[in-house]
Design a protein around this motif. Sequence first.
Motif, PDB file in Angstrom:
ATOM      1  N   GLN A 192      24.205  47.934  52.543  1.00  0.00           N
ATOM      2  CA  GLN A 192      23.855  49.072  53.384  1.00  0.00           C
ATOM      3  C   GLN A 192      23.162  50.141  52.558  1.00  0.00           C
ATOM      4  N   TYR A 193      22.303  50.920  53.224  1.00  0.00           N
ATOM      5  CA  TYR A 193      21.665  52.039  52.529  1.00  0.00           C
ATOM      6  C   TYR A 193      22.709  53.057  52.127  1.00  0.00           C
ATOM      7  N   HIS A 194      22.734  53.402  50.848  1.00  0.00           N
ATOM      8  CA  HIS A 194      23.648  54.427  50.354  1.00  0.00           C
ATOM      9  C   HIS A 194      23.090  54.966  49.044  1.00  0.00           C
ATOM     10  N   GLN A 195      22.822  56.255  49.040  1.00  0.00           N
ATOM     11  CA  GLN A 195      22.238  56.865  47.855  1.00  0.00           C
ATOM     12  C   GLN A 195      23.136  56.643  46.638  1.00  0.00           C
ATOM     13  N   GLY A 196      22.545  56.220  45.556  1.00  0.00           N
ATOM     14  CA  GLY A 196      23.297  55.944  44.346  1.00  0.00           C
ATOM     15  C   GLY A 196      23.605  54.467  44.165  1.00  0.00           C
ATOM     16  N   PHE A 197      23.487  53.679  45.245  1.00  0.00           N
ATOM     17  CA  PHE A 197      23.770  52.248  45.172  1.00  0.00           C
ATOM     18  C   PHE A 197      22.583  51.407  45.634  1.00  0.00           C
ATOM     19  N   ASP A 198      21.474  52.069  45.935  1.00  0.00           N
ATOM     20  CA  ASP A 198      20.323  51.340  46.454  1.00  0.00           C
ATOM     21  C   ASP A 198      19.660  50.466  45.403  1.00  0.00           C
ATOM     22  N   ASN A 199      19.790  50.826  44.124  1.00  0.00           N
ATOM     23  CA  ASN A 199      19.165  50.041  43.064  1.00  0.00           C
ATOM     24  C   ASN A 199      20.138  49.040  42.442  1.00  0.00           C
ATOM     25  N   LEU A 200      21.187  48.719  43.179  1.00  0.00           N
ATOM     26  CA  LEU A 200      22.243  47.856  42.653  1.00  0.00           C
ATOM     27  C   LEU A 200      21.992  46.401  43.004  1.00  0.00           C
ATOM     28  N   ILE A 201      22.386  45.504  42.110  1.00  0.00           N
ATOM     29  CA  ILE A 201      22.419  44.074  42.392  1.00  0.00           C
ATOM     30  C   ILE A 201      23.760  43.541  41.896  1.00  0.00           C
ATOM     31  N   ILE A 202      24.552  43.012  42.822  1.00  0.00           N
ATOM     32  CA  ILE A 202      25.903  42.544  42.517  1.00  0.00           C
ATOM     33  C   ILE A 202      25.887  41.032  42.339  1.00  0.00           C
ATOM     34  N   THR A 203      26.409  40.576  41.217  1.00  0.00           N
ATOM     35  CA  THR A 203      26.462  39.141  40.912  1.00  0.00           C
ATOM     36  C   THR A 203      27.865  38.781  40.420  1.00  0.00           C
ATOM     37  N   PRO A 204      28.197  37.496  40.340  1.00  0.00           N
ATOM     38  CA  PRO A 204      29.449  37.109  39.678  1.00  0.00           C
ATOM     39  C   PRO A 204      29.445  37.584  38.231  1.00  0.00           C
ATOM     40  N   ILE A 205      30.600  37.981  37.725  1.00  0.00           N
ATOM     41  CA  ILE A 205      30.660  38.549  36.380  1.00  0.00           C
ATOM     42  C   ILE A 205      30.265  37.539  35.309  1.00  0.00           C
ATOM     43  N   GLU A 206      30.529  36.263  35.530  1.00  0.00           N
ATOM     44  CA  GLU A 206      30.133  35.254  34.553  1.00  0.00           C
ATOM     45  C   GLU A 206      28.609  35.159  34.442  1.00  0.00           C
ATOM     46  N   PHE A 207      27.931  35.323  35.565  1.00  0.00           N
ATOM     47  CA  PHE A 207      26.468  35.331  35.538  1.00  0.00           C
ATOM     48  C   PHE A 207      25.965  36.551  34.776  1.00  0.00           C
ATOM     49  N   ALA A 208      26.576  37.715  35.027  1.00  0.00           N
ATOM     50  CA  ALA A 208      26.174  38.937  34.335  1.00  0.00           C
ATOM     51  C   ALA A 208      26.436  38.840  32.835  1.00  0.00           C
ATOM     52  N   LYS A 209      27.561  38.246  32.454  1.00  0.00           N
ATOM     53  CA  LYS A 209      27.858  38.080  31.027  1.00  0.00           C
ATOM     54  C   LYS A 209      26.828  37.197  30.345  1.00  0.00           C
ATOM     55  N   ASP A 210      26.424  36.150  31.042  1.00  0.00           N
ATOM     56  CA  ASP A 210      25.435  35.248  30.476  1.00  0.00           C
ATOM     57  C   ASP A 210      24.081  35.941  30.335  1.00  0.00           C
ATOM     58  N   LEU A 211      23.697  36.709  31.351  1.00  0.00           N
ATOM     59  CA  LEU A 211      22.406  37.399  31.315  1.00  0.00           C
ATOM     60  C   LEU A 211      22.383  38.487  30.244  1.00  0.00           C
ATOM     61  N   LEU A 212      23.475  39.272  30.175  1.00  0.00           N
ATOM     62  CA  LEU A 212      23.536  40.395  29.247  1.00  0.00           C
ATOM     63  C   LEU A 212      24.011  39.988  27.850  1.00  0.00           C
ATOM     64  N   ASN A 213      24.361  38.727  27.713  1.00  0.00           N
ATOM     65  CA  ASN A 213      24.835  38.222  26.423  1.00  0.00           C
ATOM     66  C   ASN A 213      26.046  39.019  25.926  1.00  0.00           C
ATOM     67  N   GLU A 214      26.955  39.279  26.864  1.00  0.00           N
ATOM     68  CA  GLU A 214      28.169  40.057  26.570  1.00  0.00           C
ATOM     69  C   GLU A 214      29.354  39.273  27.110  1.00  0.00           C
ATOM     70  N   TYR A 215      29.980  38.458  26.252  1.00  0.00           N
ATOM     71  CA  TYR A 215      30.989  37.522  26.718  1.00  0.00           C
ATOM     72  C   TYR A 215      32.424  38.012  26.526  1.00  0.00           C
ATOM     73  N   GLU A 216      32.645  38.969  25.664  1.00  0.00           N
ATOM     74  CA  GLU A 216      34.006  39.364  25.315  1.00  0.00           C
ATOM     75  C   GLU A 216      34.440  40.690  25.951  1.00  0.00           C
ATOM     76  N   GLU A 217      33.497  41.558  26.211  1.00  0.00           N
ATOM     77  CA  GLU A 217      33.846  42.905  26.663  1.00  0.00           C
ATOM     78  C   GLU A 217      33.283  43.184  28.048  1.00  0.00           C
ATOM     79  N   VAL A 218      33.843  44.230  28.678  1.00  0.00           N
ATOM     80  CA  VAL A 218      33.424  44.611  30.029  1.00  0.00           C
ATOM     81  C   VAL A 218      33.135  46.110  30.067  1.00  0.00           C
TER      82      VAL A 218
END
Length: 412
Positions: free
Chosen positions: A199-225
């Motif tokens: 939904q349209y909501h200021q502050g969240f419009d540029n967001l993309i939500i993915t599974p955290i394992e996918f984000a860890k792989d993309l960001l090369n950050e496997y141990e920390e959050v």
Amino acid sequence: MRLPFFFARRYLFSKKSLNAINIISTISVVGVLVSSAALVIVLSFYNGMEKLILSLYSSFAPELRIEPAKGKVFNASSKVFQDLRHNIDIRSYSEILEDKVLIEYNNQQFIAQIKGVEPKSLTEANHQNMLYAGNLGIYRDSVNFALVGAQVQANLRIPIQGYNNYIQLFSPRKGSSANSINPMDDINQRQISPCGILQYHQGFDNLIITPIEFAKDLLNEYEEVSAVEIYMKDSTQVPSLQEKTQKQLGADFIVKNREQQNPLLYKTIRSEKWIVFFILTVIGVIAIFNIIGSLTMLVIDKKQDMIILKSLGANNKLIQRIFFYEGIMIAFIGGIIGIAIGLAFCLLQEKFGIIRTGEGANSIMDIYPVDIRASDFFLVFITVMLVSSLVSYVASLLSVREIKEEGIRTND
């Protein structure tokens, strides 16, 4: 006190010799009535908008969010976090990994904020109302999907259905050097298909939500959050859990509730309400000043009666109270009727939606929301009575002075 009140009541409700006095007294009552009703209606409508805005924000913001006091990431494998994950009072616990990424689709690019979450948390926290289209299934059949913000979708025009709707995500590789011949060697590139639009909501419009394992792989950050987000089964337990968790984690972490996560939003909403209340009160004061005109005309009409009362032993204080109580009664009647009318209008708006936005079926709201709060009625009544008391006191002083001057001329 009974004698001044008796005279004031008689003067207000009995027929007066001058028709102009009847008209001015009625105008005074109507002035107080309109200002009181306007305050109640505007405050109730503003409460409704405030409630709507905060409810939309609550769809995206967790009840508690744990962040590091310094730095961007931390290790969430300590005993405190494990105990929180298995706390029976917590409905949803999710580790979060966030960072900026470049998104590309159909040769169009956009800088967005990726937010990796534990897929089950989206259903556990009942985030269905934050969707504009699609579904919350960001991990199905061992395949990763993404929820994209409204601005991301609008800029890249990404379809959420079809076989060729993969988007490319790029992020600098952690620990890479700048000496590589091919710059793309230092960039992580992954692709994912969207399954829903937020939904349209200021502050969240540029967001993309993915599974955290996918984000860890993309960001090369496997141990920390980046954070831990928590939703409670019982919202009333949020303050106690926040205080307890903050003590356990110490100064290295910050445990934030919803208001602390976005203090600007809450401060803006609250300050705007008081600004609106102040402006309407100033306008109401102008209407309430009609009481001075009403009392002045009443003094002219009853001047001879006051002179007779003085000759019978009445002092200036008693006469002053008569006109003071007259003004208070005008304000009280106008205030009570005005608040009742304001309440009736708000109830009708709440039930039938008299005032509408005129937007389409997919708009956030079709009817202006109303939130009726008893504290607002009390605040309006107290404000009207305080201002009216001050105006009536000034008017009664002027009235006594006028009678005193008339008495002096009569004696001469």
